[in-house]
Design a protein around this motif. Structure first.
Motif, short mmCIF file in Angstrom:
data_model
loop_
_atom_site.label_atom_id
_atom_site.label_comp_id
_atom_site.label_asym_id
_atom_site.label_seq_id
_atom_site.Cartn_x
_atom_site.Cartn_y
_atom_site.Cartn_z
N ILE A 68 1.01 -1.22 -0.24
CA ILE A 68 0.25 0.03 -0.11
C ILE A 68 0.72 1.14 0.12
O ILE A 68 1.57 1.30 0.81
CB ILE A 68 -0.96 -0.01 1.21
N LEU A 69 0.59 1.87 -1.15
CA LEU A 69 1.38 3.23 -1.03
C LEU A 69 0.68 4.53 -0.60
O LEU A 69 1.33 5.36 0.01
CB LEU A 69 1.82 3.68 -2.58
N CYS A 70 -0.54 4.31 -0.38
CA CYS A 70 -1.28 5.53 0.12
C CYS A 70 -2.56 4.89 0.54
O CYS A 70 -3.15 4.23 -0.25
CB CYS A 70 -1.53 6.59 -1.05
N SER A 71 -3.23 5.11 1.64
CA SER A 71 -4.63 5.13 2.23
C SER A 71 -5.08 6.23 2.91
O SER A 71 -4.52 6.82 3.69
CB SER A 71 -4.46 3.96 3.27
N LYS A 72 -6.18 6.62 2.41
CA LYS A 72 -6.81 7.92 3.12
C LYS A 72 -8.48 7.71 2.97
O LYS A 72 -8.95 7.36 2.12
CB LYS A 72 -6.40 8.86 2.09
N ASP A 73 -8.91 8.32 3.95
CA ASP A 73 -10.41 8.24 4.19
C ASP A 73 -10.72 9.81 3.98
O ASP A 73 -10.34 10.77 4.34
CB ASP A 73 -10.78 8.02 5.61
N PHE A 74 -12.02 9.75 3.46
CA PHE A 74 -12.62 11.23 3.12
C PHE A 74 -14.01 11.32 3.62
O PHE A 74 -14.72 10.33 3.49
CB PHE A 74 -12.79 11.33 1.45
N SER A 75 -14.60 12.41 4.10
CA SER A 75 -15.65 12.52 4.58
C SER A 75 -16.25 13.83 4.23
O SER A 75 -15.37 15.02 4.50
CB SER A 75 -15.67 12.37 6.31
N ARG A 76 -17.41 14.27 3.94
CA ARG A 76 -18.00 15.35 3.36
C ARG A 76 -19.34 15.34 3.71
O ARG A 76 -20.06 14.64 3.69
CB ARG A 76 -17.82 15.52 1.65
N GLU A 94 -6.65 13.03 -5.91
CA GLU A 94 -5.94 13.44 -7.14
C GLU A 94 -4.67 14.12 -6.55
O GLU A 94 -3.40 13.58 -6.74
CB GLU A 94 -6.36 14.50 -8.10
N LYS A 95 -4.62 15.11 -5.63
CA LYS A 95 -3.37 15.70 -4.87
C LYS A 95 -2.80 14.92 -4.32
O LYS A 95 -1.40 14.75 -4.35
CB LYS A 95 -3.94 16.85 -4.13
N SER A 96 -3.09 13.85 -3.46
CA SER A 96 -2.60 12.97 -2.59
C SER A 96 -1.73 12.04 -3.40
O SER A 96 -0.70 11.63 -3.07
CB SER A 96 -3.55 12.12 -1.70
N LEU A 97 -2.76 11.36 -4.40
CA LEU A 97 -1.82 10.46 -5.13
C LEU A 97 -0.81 11.16 -6.14
O LEU A 97 0.20 10.27 -6.36
CB LEU A 97 -2.85 9.97 -6.46
N ALA A 98 -1.08 12.38 -6.68
CA ALA A 98 0.14 13.01 -7.34
C ALA A 98 1.46 13.08 -6.57
O ALA A 98 2.56 12.87 -6.94
CB ALA A 98 -0.35 14.29 -7.73
N GLU A 99 1.10 13.27 -5.31
CA GLU A 99 2.49 13.56 -4.35
C GLU A 99 2.99 12.12 -3.99
O GLU A 99 4.10 12.08 -4.15
CB GLU A 99 1.80 14.00 -2.91
N VAL A 100 2.26 11.25 -4.01
CA VAL A 100 2.90 9.95 -3.82
C VAL A 100 3.88 9.38 -5.15
O VAL A 100 4.83 8.83 -4.75
CB VAL A 100 1.80 8.74 -3.59
#
Length: 218
Positions: free
Chosen positions: A169-177, A205-211
């Protein structure tokens, strides 16, 4: 007792008339008139802002897997929270196709337009990619349990390194709106959901771009 010809004709007419009436009665009983159901259908659309700056692309492909969705919200009917622990499904207002399919498609299109990856492939593609993106929708409903109506979206996304057999796993993130619903009616609710979806995809998108850029540097 011998009947006259006039009596026979009268009897025959009476039989025909009774048969006709019986046929009409049976037909009326069988053919039930049902009112037309006035159903409305909606789509989820994550519209990218035109002024949004795209990321610097890399020469790697991304495969977007089919987004999973909680069983509570996988059907097409819009779902409303009407009490602390009470939910209702709206039969007369539904998504045009199951939300899982729509969100997967919107996510693939969004990432394809992001410029982060060389190519973005859908779950049905036979192509290969260096990265895999998995998503889960834990909540997508209208919260009408208070006067302050809002659309609630909760999602989780995981980026996997498909070039490694262990799929780390390179990135794992939760989102809530929670997006306020300004007007009454299902149209306003779906518009709020689309705003929430746009916001989540933009941050993802921003998180994946950084990774991937950080991995490229290494």
């Amino acid at each position: 007792m011998i009947r006259t010809s006039s009596e026979k004709r009268y009897g025959l007419v009476l039989v025909i008339l009774l048969t006709f009436l019986l046929t009409c009665l049976v037909g009326a009983c069988v053919k039930l008139e049902r009112p037309t159901l006035d159903r409305k259908y909606f789509t989820l659309d994550a519209v990218r802002p035109e002024i949004e700056k795209k990321s610097v692309p890399i020469d790697k492909n991304l495969i977007v897997r089919r987004v999973k969705i909680s069983p509570r919200y996988e059907d097409r009917d819009l779902v409303y929270k009407v009490g602390e622990n009470s939910f209702e499904a709206d039969y007369y207002n539904s998504f045009f196709v199951p939300p899982s399919a729509m969100i997967t498609q919107e996510l693939r299109l969004w990432m394809g337009d992001s410029g982060v990856f060389a190519n973005v492939l859908g779950p049905e593609s036979l192509g290969t990619g260096e990265y895999l993106l998995e998503g889960t929708v834990n909540s997508i409903y209208g919260d009408y349990s208070t006067p302050d109506r809002k659309a609630v979206l909760k999602m989780q996304f995981i980026l996997l390194d498909n070039g490694d057999p262990d799929l780390p796993i390179l990135c794992s993130k939760d989102f809530s709106r929670e997006i306020p619903v300004q007007e009454t009616g299902p149209d306003a609710l779906v518009q709020a959901m689309n705003k929430g979806l746009q916001s989540i995809f933009s941050e993802l998108e921003k998180s994946l771009a950084e990774v991937v850029q950080r991995k490229k540097v290494k």
